[in-house]
Write a protein that holds these residues in place. Structure first.
Motif, PDB file in Angstrom:
ATOM      1  N   VAL A 215      64.522  61.909  72.568  1.00 55.16           N
ATOM      2  CA  VAL A 215      63.828  61.893  73.865  1.00 55.16           C
ATOM      3  C   VAL A 215      62.313  61.906  73.656  1.00 55.16           C
ATOM      4  O   VAL A 215      61.561  61.185  74.318  1.00 55.16           O
ATOM      5  CB  VAL A 215      64.289  63.095  74.716  1.00 55.16           C
ATOM      6  CG1 VAL A 215      63.457  63.193  75.983  1.00 55.16           C
ATOM      7  CG2 VAL A 215      65.757  62.950  75.073  1.00 55.16           C
ATOM      8  N   LYS A 216      61.879  62.761  72.733  1.00 53.41           N
ATOM      9  CA  LYS A 216      60.442  62.850  72.434  1.00 53.41           C
ATOM     10  C   LYS A 216      59.913  61.506  71.943  1.00 53.41           C
ATOM     11  O   LYS A 216      58.852  61.034  72.379  1.00 53.41           O
ATOM     12  CB  LYS A 216      60.225  63.932  71.377  1.00 53.41           C
ATOM     13  CG  LYS A 216      58.789  64.064  70.925  1.00 53.41           C
ATOM     14  CD  LYS A 216      58.665  65.135  69.854  1.00 53.41           C
ATOM     15  CE  LYS A 216      57.241  65.224  69.323  1.00 53.41           C
ATOM     16  NZ  LYS A 216      57.110  66.243  68.249  1.00 53.41           N
ATOM     17  N   GLU A 217      60.657  60.882  71.028  1.00 51.65           N
ATOM     18  CA  GLU A 217      60.237  59.588  70.514  1.00 51.65           C
ATOM     19  C   GLU A 217      60.189  58.535  71.613  1.00 51.65           C
ATOM     20  O   GLU A 217      59.272  57.698  71.661  1.00 51.65           O
ATOM     21  CB  GLU A 217      61.202  59.171  69.400  1.00 51.65           C
ATOM     22  CG  GLU A 217      60.817  57.888  68.677  1.00 51.65           C
ATOM     23  CD  GLU A 217      59.573  58.057  67.838  1.00 51.65           C
ATOM     24  OE1 GLU A 217      58.941  57.035  67.517  1.00 51.65           O
ATOM     25  OE2 GLU A 217      59.225  59.213  67.497  1.00 51.65           O
ATOM     26  N   ARG A 221      56.921  56.565  72.840  1.00 51.90           N
ATOM     27  CA  ARG A 221      56.853  55.090  72.850  1.00 51.90           C
ATOM     28  C   ARG A 221      56.506  54.562  74.246  1.00 51.90           C
ATOM     29  O   ARG A 221      55.754  53.590  74.381  1.00 51.90           O
ATOM     30  CB  ARG A 221      58.181  54.514  72.363  1.00 51.90           C
ATOM     31  CG  ARG A 221      58.448  54.782  70.876  1.00 51.90           C
ATOM     32  CD  ARG A 221      59.733  54.115  70.422  1.00 51.90           C
ATOM     33  NE  ARG A 221      59.980  54.366  69.006  1.00 51.90           N
ATOM     34  CZ  ARG A 221      59.474  53.653  68.014  1.00 51.90           C
ATOM     35  NH1 ARG A 221      58.675  52.624  68.308  1.00 51.90           N
ATOM     36  NH2 ARG A 221      59.735  53.942  66.755  1.00 51.90           N
ATOM     37  N   GLU A 222      57.104  55.193  75.316  1.00 47.83           N
ATOM     38  CA  GLU A 222      56.770  54.768  76.676  1.00 47.83           C
ATOM     39  C   GLU A 222      55.288  54.994  76.975  1.00 47.83           C
ATOM     40  O   GLU A 222      54.614  54.135  77.559  1.00 47.83           O
ATOM     41  CB  GLU A 222      57.634  55.527  77.685  1.00 47.83           C
ATOM     42  CG  GLU A 222      59.097  55.106  77.648  1.00 47.83           C
ATOM     43  CD  GLU A 222      59.939  55.923  78.619  1.00 47.83           C
ATOM     44  OE1 GLU A 222      59.369  56.864  79.218  1.00 47.83           O
ATOM     45  OE2 GLU A 222      61.138  55.609  78.776  1.00 47.83           O
ATOM     46  N   ALA A 223      54.777  56.186  76.570  1.00 49.79           N
ATOM     47  CA  ALA A 223      53.360  56.470  76.790  1.00 49.79           C
ATOM     48  C   ALA A 223      52.483  55.492  76.020  1.00 49.79           C
ATOM     49  O   ALA A 223      51.469  55.008  76.542  1.00 49.79           O
ATOM     50  CB  ALA A 223      53.045  57.908  76.369  1.00 49.79           C
ATOM     51  N   GLU A 224      52.875  55.208  74.784  1.00 50.98           N
ATOM     52  CA  GLU A 224      52.103  54.239  74.009  1.00 50.98           C
ATOM     53  C   GLU A 224      52.149  52.861  74.654  1.00 50.98           C
ATOM     54  O   GLU A 224      51.136  52.137  74.688  1.00 50.98           O
ATOM     55  CB  GLU A 224      52.648  54.175  72.577  1.00 50.98           C
ATOM     56  CG  GLU A 224      52.371  55.422  71.763  1.00 50.98           C
ATOM     57  CD  GLU A 224      52.978  55.342  70.377  1.00 50.98           C
ATOM     58  OE1 GLU A 224      53.760  54.387  70.137  1.00 50.98           O
ATOM     59  OE2 GLU A 224      52.678  56.222  69.536  1.00 50.98           O
ATOM     60  N   GLY A 225      53.340  52.474  75.205  1.00 49.81           N
ATOM     61  CA  GLY A 225      53.448  51.189  75.880  1.00 49.81           C
ATOM     62  C   GLY A 225      52.582  51.123  77.134  1.00 49.81           C
ATOM     63  O   GLY A 225      51.894  50.126  77.385  1.00 49.81           O
ATOM     64  N   GLN A 226      52.615  52.215  77.925  1.00 48.36           N
ATOM     65  CA  GLN A 226      51.777  52.241  79.129  1.00 48.36           C
ATOM     66  C   GLN A 226      50.301  52.188  78.765  1.00 48.36           C
ATOM     67  O   GLN A 226      49.510  51.479  79.407  1.00 48.36           O
ATOM     68  CB  GLN A 226      52.089  53.500  79.925  1.00 48.36           C
ATOM     69  CG  GLN A 226      53.500  53.498  80.524  1.00 48.36           C
ATOM     70  CD  GLN A 226      53.823  54.794  81.236  1.00 48.36           C
ATOM     71  OE1 GLN A 226      52.993  55.714  81.268  1.00 48.36           O
ATOM     72  NE2 GLN A 226      55.024  54.865  81.821  1.00 48.36           N
ATOM     73  N   ALA A 227      49.921  52.960  77.712  1.00 47.45           N
ATOM     74  CA  ALA A 227      48.520  52.933  77.291  1.00 47.45           C
ATOM     75  C   ALA A 227      48.125  51.543  76.806  1.00 47.45           C
ATOM     76  O   ALA A 227      47.020  51.046  77.101  1.00 47.45           O
ATOM     77  CB  ALA A 227      48.288  53.972  76.195  1.00 47.45           C
ATOM     78  N   GLN A 228      49.009  50.898  76.075  1.00 46.01           N
ATOM     79  CA  GLN A 228      48.735  49.552  75.585  1.00 46.01           C
ATOM     80  C   GLN A 228      48.599  48.571  76.750  1.00 46.01           C
ATOM     81  O   GLN A 228      47.703  47.707  76.752  1.00 46.01           O
ATOM     82  CB  GLN A 228      49.860  49.108  74.623  1.00 46.01           C
ATOM     83  CG  GLN A 228      49.587  47.803  73.909  1.00 46.01           C
ATOM     84  CD  GLN A 228      48.453  47.940  72.900  1.00 46.01           C
ATOM     85  OE1 GLN A 228      48.182  49.030  72.422  1.00 46.01           O
ATOM     86  NE2 GLN A 228      47.799  46.831  72.585  1.00 46.01           N
TER      87      GLN A 228
END
Length: 300
Positions: A215-217, A221-228
């Motif tokens: 879940v953490k991963e 990844r979702e946060a990194e995708g949104q930031a990207q």
């Protein structure tokens, strides 16, 4: 006639001489008597005896021998009768003493071992007898070895082959052994269940940790995708502004873009529209738009 008698006499003499040659095998001693009286002991090798005067009275083996005696009834200090059979390991070291010391030495050892065993067991309780076999072996060996020295016999060791208590005591012992086995089995079963529970708990713990890590991963990844995605949008906007600045738009173009924006706002569901303060120049802006629209067909 005389030649025949001489030949017969010669043959008899040869036979007597041959019988006078004695070969003693290895690990053996021969006890020799002179007219019925002990003379000497022959060890391994070749020997000659005087005919008709000397004779081999006893052939003694010096090898270690084993005597297995039948069970003997003995009584412990607490009045429990048991049957104990013994095995005696002995060796002859003096052939003369063995030949003349005692009549029937094996039977003498048997009787002596039974008497010594009764004396030793009589001073011990049942539990001590069952748990002190090595001590009993040591005591009876020392006693028999000392007593048999004068017979030319060395007792190397004595082993209690079997100790058989009365039937009721055997039954009680069997019940106790069965209870002990069941107790050990229960303990082993409990230990197994405990270990299984620990293993299951550790497995569940590992599974929960892995799920949390997953879940953490996923969130990372979702946060990194949104930031990207946000970075890409911002970069696109920055590129658009840069390209617009590089294009050096005219006032008429800016006015057209403003009208398009107002059109989109008017098409929305908003109930209120905020009009900019410079709307007083709207007429001039419209004229500029018309002029720009007239130029576009010509450019085509």
């Amino acid at each position: 006639m005389w030649p025949i008698l001489l030949a017969v006499l010669l043959i008899v003499v040869l036979l007597v001489l041959i019988r006078c040659i004695v070969i003693v095998p290895q690990s053996n001693d021969y006890v020799v008597e002179w007219l019925g009286v002990y003379k000497e002991t022959w060890s391994a090798g070749l020997h000659l005896k005087v005919p008709f005067l000397e004779r081999v009275a006893r052939r003694v083996s010096l090898k270690e021998e084993v005597a297995d005696f039948p069970p003997q009834p003995v009584i412990t200090r607490d009045n429990v009768t048991m049957m104990i059979d013994t095995v005696v390991f002995f060796q002859v070291f003096d052939a003369k003493a063995y030949a003349y010391g005692v009549n029937r030495p094996i039977q003498a050892i048997e009787n002596l071992s039974a008497t010594t065993l009764r004396d030793i067991i009589g001073s011990m309780s049942l539990d001590e007898t069952l748990t002190s076999r090595d001590l009993i072996n040591t005591k009876i060996t020392a006693t028999l070895d000392e007593a048999t020295d004068r017979w030319g016999i060395k007792v190397n060791r004595i082993e209690l082959k079997n100790i058989e208590p009365p039937a009721e005591i055997r039954q009680a012992m069997e019940k106790q052994m069965k209870a002990d086995r069941e107790k050990r089995a229960s303990i082993l079963l409990a230990e197994g269940e405990k270990q299984a529970a620990i293993t299951r708990a550790e497995g569940e713990k590992e599974s929960a940790i892995l799920r949390a890590e997953a879940v953490k991963e996923q969130k990372i990844r979702e946060a990194e995708g949104q930031a990207q995605a946000l970075l890409l949008v911002q970069k696109a906007q920055a590129d658009s502004v840069r390209m617009l600045n590089e294009a050096a738009p005219t006032q008429n173009m800016l006015a057209l873009r403003s009208m398009e924006a107002m059109e989109k706002v008017a098409d929305g569901k908003a109930t209120k529209i905020i009009v900019p303060s410079d709307m007083q120049n709207m007429a001039a802006t419209v004229s500029a738009i018309k002029a720009l629209a007239g130029d576009m067909p010509a450019a085509k």
